[in-house]
Enzyme design. Structure first.
Site, short mmCIF file in Angstrom:
data_model
loop_
_atom_site.label_atom_id
_atom_site.label_comp_id
_atom_site.label_asym_id
_atom_site.label_seq_id
_atom_site.Cartn_x
_atom_site.Cartn_y
_atom_site.Cartn_z
N SER A 168 0.86 -1.19 0.00
CA SER A 168 0.00 0.00 0.00
C SER A 168 0.89 1.23 0.00
O SER A 168 2.01 1.20 0.52
CB SER A 168 -0.90 0.02 1.24
OG SER A 168 -1.54 1.27 1.39
N TYR B 175 -1.59 0.16 10.57
CA TYR B 175 -1.74 -0.34 9.20
C TYR B 175 -0.54 0.07 8.36
O TYR B 175 0.05 -0.75 7.65
CB TYR B 175 -3.03 0.20 8.58
CG TYR B 175 -3.20 -0.19 7.13
CD1 TYR B 175 -3.51 -1.50 6.78
CD2 TYR B 175 -3.02 0.75 6.11
CE1 TYR B 175 -3.66 -1.86 5.45
CE2 TYR B 175 -3.17 0.39 4.78
CZ TYR B 175 -3.49 -0.92 4.46
OH TYR B 175 -3.61 -1.27 3.13
#
Length: 271
Positions: free
Chosen positions: A166, A179
């Protein structure tokens, strides 16, 4: 970062434009295959002629997807309900895949969890879940199949390990600290695996989406962060799961001598 819109696939348009035979003869494994980028990638791979093993926790969705892939692409497909955090189950699934489809030469470690919250308000059980799936599950996936990839490379064939990352690994999103940390771990792991496995013929790469339309994040407990995700999504034209799958498919279809080491897929508006 991705938004939390669920995305499913029911038609051949999901794999429009994929050249038939592009991945003929290859055996692919996709984790987190029941929806989103995993399901879109399964469509692309099946349309391109690969045999595909679908791994995920939701058996009914996997079975439905497998039926669609067989009907639309005449693909060899195996659906296995597996949690990547269960290493024993993952190892057993790998044995089933080898016996049914053959030894994999293309592994997409796509399973992931995105649970955001300000650090001081977060529930540590959500941290544990992200670490278990995004880091430990990805590690287990790579290790369970690495011998298969090395065997393919030794035989002179293309061999690919693709880790879904990501842009949160590089860009600061204040409400997603853990995250982002898990995805930074994925990025660094991928670089090190590329250094160790690349000389042995295995192409290792990360695919890092930004604001892709998937269901990732839909189950985060922190309401304000969920609402903020919706606001970020509405502020720009997002990319789709199919867009990411298209880029990923291209990256594994190039000649074996070429590795597209890091692939970032973002909305044009982000520059």
């Amino acid at each position: 970062m991705t938004d939390n819109t669920a995305h499913t696939f029911t038609s051949t348009s999901a794999a429009a434009g994929v050249p038939s035979g592009l991945l003929a003869g290859r055996v692919a494994v996709i984790t987190g295959a029941s929806a989103g980028i995993g399901a879109a990638t399964a469509h692309r791979f099946a349309a391109a002629g690969a045999a595909v093993a679908l791994l995920g926790r939701r058996a009914a969705l996997l079975d439905d997807l497998a039926a669609i892939l067989r009907a639309e692409h005449s693909a060899d497909v195996l659906a296995l309900a597996v949690d990547v955090t269960d290493t024993a189950a993952l190892t057993a699934a790998a044995s089933t895949i080898r016996a049914t489809l053959g030894r994999p030469d293309l592994v997409v470690a796509n399973a992931g969890v995105m649970l955001g919250a300000p650090f001081d308000e977060a529930n540590p059980t959500e941290w544990d879940r992200m670490i278990d799936v995004n880091v430990r599950g990805l590690l287990a996936t790579g290790q369970v199949f690495v011998a298969d990839l090395l065997a393919a490379a030794e035989a002179g064939r293309a061999a690919d390990l693709v880790n879904l990352g990501s842009i949160a690994a590089e860009v600061i999103f204040a409400d997603y600290p853990v995250y982002g940390a898990t995805k930074a771990a994925v990025a660094q792991l991928t670089r090190n695996l590329r250094a160790s496995l690349g000389p042995r013929g295995v192409r290792v790469r990360s695919v890092d989406p930004a604001f892709a339309v998937t269901e990732l994040g839909a189950d985060m407990a922190h309401e304000a962060t969920r609402a903020g995700l919706d606001e970020m999504r509405s502020a720009l034209t997002t990319i789709t799961a199919e867009d990411v799958a298209d880029a990923l498919t291209y990256s594994v279809a190039v000649p074996a001598r070429v590795n597209i080491a890091e692939l970032t897929v973002v909305p044009t508006e982000l520059g």
